[in-house]
Design a protein around this motif. Structure first.
Motif, PDB file in Angstrom:
ATOM      1  N   MET A 162      -2.030   2.628  -6.877  1.00 56.37           N
ATOM      2  CA  MET A 162      -0.675   2.911  -6.402  1.00 56.37           C
ATOM      3  C   MET A 162       0.145   3.454  -7.568  1.00 56.37           C
ATOM      4  SD  MET A 162       0.301  -0.424  -4.115  1.00 56.37           S
ATOM      5  CE  MET A 162      -0.027  -1.571  -5.447  1.00 56.37           C
ATOM      6  N   THR A 202       5.525  -0.259  -1.087  1.00 57.40           N
ATOM      7  CA  THR A 202       4.728   0.942  -1.330  1.00 57.40           C
ATOM      8  C   THR A 202       4.185   1.008  -2.761  1.00 57.40           C
ATOM      9  OG1 THR A 202       6.659   2.220  -1.988  1.00 57.40           O
ATOM     10  CG2 THR A 202       6.113   2.243   0.329  1.00 57.40           C
ATOM     11  N   ASN A 203       4.597   0.095  -3.592  1.00 58.06           N
ATOM     12  CA  ASN A 203       4.018   0.009  -4.947  1.00 58.06           C
ATOM     13  C   ASN A 203       4.267  -1.391  -5.500  1.00 58.06           C
ATOM     14  OD1 ASN A 203       6.560  -0.119  -6.542  1.00 58.06           O
ATOM     15  ND2 ASN A 203       6.845   1.942  -5.721  1.00 58.06           N
ATOM     16  N   ASP A 258       0.862  -1.188   0.000  1.00 56.41           N
ATOM     17  CA  ASP A 258       0.000   0.000   0.000  1.00 56.41           C
ATOM     18  C   ASP A 258       0.892   1.231   0.000  1.00 56.41           C
ATOM     19  OD1 ASP A 258      -1.867   2.112   0.808  1.00 56.41           O
ATOM     20  OD2 ASP A 258      -3.232   0.464   1.270  1.00 56.41           O
ATOM     21  N   ASP A 259       0.558   2.194  -0.856  1.00 57.21           N
ATOM     22  CA  ASP A 259       1.417   3.380  -0.936  1.00 57.21           C
ATOM     23  C   ASP A 259       1.124   4.401   0.157  1.00 57.21           C
ATOM     24  OD1 ASP A 259      -1.075   3.882  -2.108  1.00 57.21           O
ATOM     25  OD2 ASP A 259      -0.286   5.517  -3.331  1.00 57.21           O
ATOM     26  N   HIS A 260       0.023   4.218   0.877  1.00 55.09           N
ATOM     27  CA  HIS A 260      -0.326   5.187   1.930  1.00 55.09           C
ATOM     28  C   HIS A 260       0.388   4.779   3.223  1.00 55.09           C
ATOM     29  CE1 HIS A 260      -2.577   7.944   4.351  1.00 55.09           C
ATOM     30  NE2 HIS A 260      -3.268   8.355   3.311  1.00 55.09           N
TER      31      HIS A 260
END
Lengths: 212, 122
Positions: A60, A37-38, A11-13
């Motif tokens: 993402m 993150t991606n 997850d990129d958040h």
């Protein structure tokens, strides 16, 4: 005691991801062995860690969740992957299912539901958030209706619509500017294709298949 | 030697997303032990209003993605208030940016001191 399920979170958040990992680590029999993150980063972590289950966001940068899922499926067709996203977009939902997701969960899921979903996914079940289930069913129905529609030609559908209005052969011929013989030929083809015995049955079957 | 007792700060996390809310709580509750306490985790505007009124928090974390939580209304709250408060606006749909607002109330003398070095670390 069972071996813990080894998880990877993509997850990129950062705030959501770190919070989620912290929550997962508190849950029984789960172990987070990787994060990314991606999608591109995820493929590297996946190769190294080979987790049992991946929680994968869709939107993402660099490589989105569906592209990542497709790439992971090529590396391991049996890999368990659950999409975890805020997207209720049909394109994302159907795209993820077609790409082979084992489940589609929305981020508004309660932690205990997430835990039971992970257990179910590990047991080989497919899981969907209740909010998206009806969308999947609608999409399946739509696709079935499209397939059914392709059984008959456009002209045959026109003839069926006339039959549904109760029109006779000569009336249909007049409306569609074709000969009565041509109408009869269309009707014979319709009866064969729909596997029915008469015009009334053809109309009923067509209605059932959402052709008219 | 005198020991100043640092007051425990109050934190409110406002989000309709349980994974985000509970994730932050799990992540920071231990890390902030003795320094800050998560006093409320409202899930909608009505609960949020009540929590802000009751706890007068030092820090509010707002996930404004859900339609039940209104970003503009929060900003109004923030600009109307007088007490020291920090507010973090987060969108789960946008991983690119988090906005932090820092509200302080100073006497003119304190403000003058502050202006000597507005960018000092707290």
């Amino acid at each position: 005691m069972n071996k813990p399920v080894r998880l990877m979170v993509v997850d990129d958040h950062a705030l959501f991801r770190r919070g989620l990992i912290s929550l997962l680590e508190e849950m029984p029999n789960l172990q987070v062995v990787g994060e990314a993150t991606n999608g591109k980063e995820a493929l590297g972590v996946f190769e190294k860690q080979r987790p049992d289950l991946i929680l994968l966001d869709i939107n993402m940068p660099v490589m989105n969740g569906i592209e990542t899922l497709t790439a992971i499926r090529k590396l391991n067709p049996d890999q368990k992957v659950l999409m975890l996203t805020i997207s209720q977009n049909d394109e994302d939902l159907i795209g993820a299912i077609v790409a082979g997701a084992n489940g589609y969960l929305l981020k508004n899921t309660e932690p205990d539901v997430l835990h039971s979903t992970l257990v179910q996914a590990m047991a080989g079940n497919s899981v969907l958030s209740p909010e998206v289930t009806s969308r999947v069913l609608q999409a399946v129905r739509r696709s079935q209706a499209d397939r059914n529609r392709s059984i008959l030609s456009d002209r045959e559908i026109d003839v069926l619509k006339c039959l549904a209005r109760g029109q006779t052969t000569s009336q249909i011929a007049g409306v569609l500017f074709i000969s009565e013989n041509t109408v009869k030929t269309h009707i014979r083809h319709i009866l064969e294709k729909l596997e029915v015995n008469n015009r009334a049955e053809a109309v009923a079957r067509a209605s059932q298949l959402e052709l008219i | 030697m005198t020991h100043h007792k640092i007051p425990v700060r109050r934190v409110v996390i406002i989000s309709a997303n349980p994974l985000f809310r509970e994730g932050l709580r799990t992540l920071y509750a231990d890390r902030w032990k003795g320094k800050a306490l998560i006093v409320a985790t409202p899930t909608n505007m009505a609960e949020a209003d009540a929590a802000l009124e009751k706890h007068q928090p030092n820090l509010v974390i707002v996930d404004y993605d859900d339609k039940t939580i209104n970003r503009a209304e929060f900003l109004e709250h923030f600009f109307d208030g007088k007490s020291t408060m920090q507010m973090m606006l987060v969108s789960l749909g946008d991983a690119g940016e988090v906005v932090i607002y820092d509200r302080r109330k100073l006497t003119p003398a304190d403000a003058q001191n502050w202006l000597n070095d507005p960018w000092q670390e707290e």
